[in-house]
Design a protein around this motif. Structure first.
Motif, PDB file in Angstrom:
ATOM      1  N   VAL A 283       1.105  -1.271   0.004  1.00 49.43           N
ATOM      2  CA  VAL A 283       0.073  -0.173   0.207  1.00 49.43           C
ATOM      3  C   VAL A 283       0.939   1.236   0.097  1.00 49.43           C
ATOM      4  O   VAL A 283      -0.173   2.140   0.093  1.00 49.43           O
ATOM      5  N   VAL A 284       2.221   0.818  -0.593  1.00 50.57           N
ATOM      6  CA  VAL A 284       3.285   2.490   0.012  1.00 50.57           C
ATOM      7  C   VAL A 284       2.763   2.726  -1.171  1.00 50.57           C
ATOM      8  O   VAL A 284       2.447   2.733  -2.587  1.00 50.57           O
ATOM      9  N   ARG A 285       2.463   4.747  -1.180  1.00 53.08           N
ATOM     10  CA  ARG A 285       1.761   5.790  -2.247  1.00 53.08           C
ATOM     11  C   ARG A 285       2.184   6.681  -1.915  1.00 53.08           C
ATOM     12  O   ARG A 285       2.189   7.519  -1.021  1.00 53.08           O
ATOM     13  N   PRO A 286       3.056   7.083  -3.154  1.00 53.32           N
ATOM     14  CA  PRO A 286       3.518   7.361  -3.886  1.00 53.32           C
ATOM     15  C   PRO A 286       4.786   6.825  -3.972  1.00 53.32           C
ATOM     16  O   PRO A 286       5.423   6.329  -3.371  1.00 53.32           O
ATOM     17  N   LEU A 287       5.089   5.995  -5.473  1.00 55.35           N
ATOM     18  CA  LEU A 287       5.809   5.703  -5.950  1.00 55.35           C
ATOM     19  C   LEU A 287       6.491   5.085  -7.370  1.00 55.35           C
ATOM     20  O   LEU A 287       6.142   5.049  -7.855  1.00 55.35           O
ATOM     21  N   GLY A 288       8.098   6.254  -6.704  1.00 53.42           N
ATOM     22  CA  GLY A 288       8.587   5.815  -8.447  1.00 53.42           C
ATOM     23  C   GLY A 288       9.982   5.316  -8.403  1.00 53.42           C
ATOM     24  O   GLY A 288       9.880   4.815  -7.604  1.00 53.42           O
ATOM     25  N   GLU A 289      10.097   5.310  -9.741  1.00 57.08           N
ATOM     26  CA  GLU A 289      10.789   4.139  -9.661  1.00 57.08           C
ATOM     27  C   GLU A 289      12.645   4.126  -8.464  1.00 57.08           C
ATOM     28  O   GLU A 289      13.002   3.024  -8.536  1.00 57.08           O
ATOM     29  N   GLY A 290      12.433   5.464  -8.375  1.00 60.14           N
ATOM     30  CA  GLY A 290      14.215   5.492  -7.680  1.00 60.14           C
ATOM     31  C   GLY A 290      13.415   4.593  -6.117  1.00 60.14           C
ATOM     32  O   GLY A 290      13.699   4.284  -5.522  1.00 60.14           O
ATOM     33  N   GLY A 291      11.632   4.841  -5.915  1.00 65.23           N
ATOM     34  CA  GLY A 291      11.525   4.483  -4.242  1.00 65.23           C
ATOM     35  C   GLY A 291      10.920   3.153  -4.335  1.00 65.23           C
ATOM     36  O   GLY A 291      11.779   2.089  -3.843  1.00 65.23           O
ATOM     37  N   LYS A 292      11.176   2.005  -5.926  1.00 64.10           N
ATOM     38  CA  LYS A 292      10.853   0.834  -6.646  1.00 64.10           C
ATOM     39  C   LYS A 292      12.754   0.092  -5.801  1.00 64.10           C
ATOM     40  O   LYS A 292      12.589  -1.138  -5.202  1.00 64.10           O
ATOM     41  N   MET A 293      13.589   0.971  -6.513  1.00 64.04           N
ATOM     42  CA  MET A 293      15.000   0.464  -5.938  1.00 64.04           C
ATOM     43  C   MET A 293      14.984   0.463  -4.604  1.00 64.04           C
ATOM     44  O   MET A 293      15.539  -0.566  -4.210  1.00 64.04           O
ATOM     45  N   LYS A 294      14.360   1.406  -3.511  1.00 62.68           N
ATOM     46  CA  LYS A 294      15.374   1.856  -2.353  1.00 62.68           C
ATOM     47  C   LYS A 294      14.280   0.264  -1.473  1.00 62.68           C
ATOM     48  O   LYS A 294      14.822  -0.013  -0.811  1.00 62.68           O
ATOM     49  N   ILE A 295      13.006   0.194  -2.085  1.00 64.24           N
ATOM     50  CA  ILE A 295      12.557  -1.165  -1.453  1.00 64.24           C
ATOM     51  C   ILE A 295      12.540  -2.438  -1.974  1.00 64.24           C
ATOM     52  O   ILE A 295      12.698  -3.728  -1.324  1.00 64.24           O
ATOM     53  N   ALA A 296      13.457  -2.415  -2.921  1.00 66.26           N
ATOM     54  CA  ALA A 296      14.145  -3.925  -3.365  1.00 66.26           C
ATOM     55  C   ALA A 296      15.187  -3.785  -2.619  1.00 66.26           C
ATOM     56  O   ALA A 296      15.324  -5.497  -2.107  1.00 66.26           O
ATOM     57  N   THR A 297      15.729  -3.253  -2.325  1.00 64.94           N
ATOM     58  CA  THR A 297      17.115  -3.405  -1.511  1.00 64.94           C
ATOM     59  C   THR A 297      16.489  -2.950   0.130  1.00 64.94           C
ATOM     60  O   THR A 297      17.012  -3.801   0.947  1.00 64.94           O
ATOM     61  N   ASP A 298      15.881  -2.580   0.456  1.00 64.41           N
ATOM     62  CA  ASP A 298      15.099  -2.665   2.014  1.00 64.41           C
ATOM     63  C   ASP A 298      14.359  -4.275   2.212  1.00 64.41           C
ATOM     64  O   ASP A 298      14.634  -5.217   2.712  1.00 64.41           O
ATOM     65  N   ILE A 299      13.348  -5.409   1.297  1.00 65.83           N
ATOM     66  CA  ILE A 299      13.185  -6.248   1.316  1.00 65.83           C
ATOM     67  C   ILE A 299      14.413  -7.597   0.914  1.00 65.83           C
ATOM     68  O   ILE A 299      14.256  -8.228   1.619  1.00 65.83           O
ATOM     69  N   ALA A 300      15.856  -7.502   0.111  1.00 63.67           N
ATOM     70  CA  ALA A 300      17.020  -8.503   0.494  1.00 63.67           C
ATOM     71  C   ALA A 300      17.076  -8.159   2.323  1.00 63.67           C
ATOM     72  O   ALA A 300      17.580  -9.012   2.217  1.00 63.67           O
ATOM     73  N   GLU A 301      16.745  -6.859   2.513  1.00 68.29           N
ATOM     74  CA  GLU A 301      17.588  -6.660   3.701  1.00 68.29           C
ATOM     75  C   GLU A 301      16.599  -7.710   5.278  1.00 68.29           C
ATOM     76  O   GLU A 301      17.333  -7.687   5.830  1.00 68.29           O
TER      77      GLU A 301
END
Length: 261
Positions: A124-142
């Motif tokens: 439900v995270v919003r808004p979500l830009g391309e940089g934000g997607k990369m940040k969340i992808a990094t977060d998920i890996a961690e």
């Protein structure tokens, strides 16, 4: 420290339970009762940590992930707070257990509940830009690394698989998202709203809730989520017709398609 007392009690109970397992089932009626007491003590130990981590997850929505710049290093602040809580749990309490494997099912259940809650927040995270997607992808890996520290042995549960699959979903087109089968449909539907324009409000906005209130509702009403989203779409359709807007949001047909899948 009450938690230390709980750990000591659990050590005695786990020893008793293992002894009872050596006795033929037809000769003892106490095995289930002992396990139930163990389970209650494990819950008493883990629940405060779950509440603490739930609060940390709610801060995800205080962070702006709407940025487009993609060369953002490192993970989000909340990851460190979750790691701090889990490290405290493992090093101060779980490490004192003489037979940690005895409560493995409970630890797996705890781990899965954290991952599931985390996923509900992410979708439900919003808004979500391309940089934000990369940040969340990094977060998920961690987050996978951090939450994985709860178990001595590395096991990949179904929730872990969904977490990894959602990480891939972040970078799919909306058309490809509608074909995904390894992430629950309600999570995909909620995530689609993050790709929409401002006029297509998220379900929690239409309901007048905060993101965290919506996540709490999602978590406790898993079979009503699709109906909630259908209600949001009905509200949006009525709003567009009443306002005389020339067209629907480009994401609208994809949400309709996924609702009908």
């Amino acid at each position: 420290d009450n938690n230390n007392i709980i750990v000591q009690v659990m050590n005695v109970l786990c020893t008793l339970h293992s002894k009872l397992e050596e006795v033929p089932a037809d000769l003892t009626v106490g095995r289930t009762e002992v396990w139930n007491v163990i389970s209650e003590n494990v819950n008493s130990l883990l629940n405060p940590f779950k509440v603490q981590i739930e609060h940390v997850f709610s801060t995800i929505h205080d962070t702006d992930y709407g940025f487009e710049k993609q060369d953002i290093a490192g993970c989000s602040t909340y990851i460190g707070l979750v790691e701090e809580a889990i490290t405290h749990l493992v090093s101060n309490y779980l490490s004192q257990l003489s037979n940690r494997s005895a409560i493995l099912p409970k630890l797996q259940e705890f781990q899965d509940s954290l991952i599931s809650l985390y996923l509900h927040h992410l979708c439900v995270v919003r808004p979500l830009g391309e940089g934000g997607k990369m940040k969340i992808a990094t977060d998920i890996a961690e987050m996978e690394r951090v939450v994985g520290g709860l178990l001595d042995e590395h096991s990949v549960s179904q929730q872990f698989k969904v977490l990894r699959a959602f990480r891939a979903v972040l970078f799919l087109t909306v058309e490809d998202m509608c074909t995904v089968r390894n992430v629950p449909r309600p999570m995909l539907l909620n995530h689609l709203f993050s790709r929409a324009g401002d006029a297509l409000l998220s379900p929690y906005k239409v309901a007048g809730w905060t993101p965290s209130q919506y996540v709490a509702w999602l978590y406790s009403h898993p079979y009503e989520v699709v109906d909630m989203i259908q209600g949001t779409i009905q509200w949006y359709e009525d709003m567009i017709r009443e306002s005389g807007a020339p067209s629907f949001d480009p994401i609208y047909p994809n949400i309709i398609q996924l609702l009908q899948t």
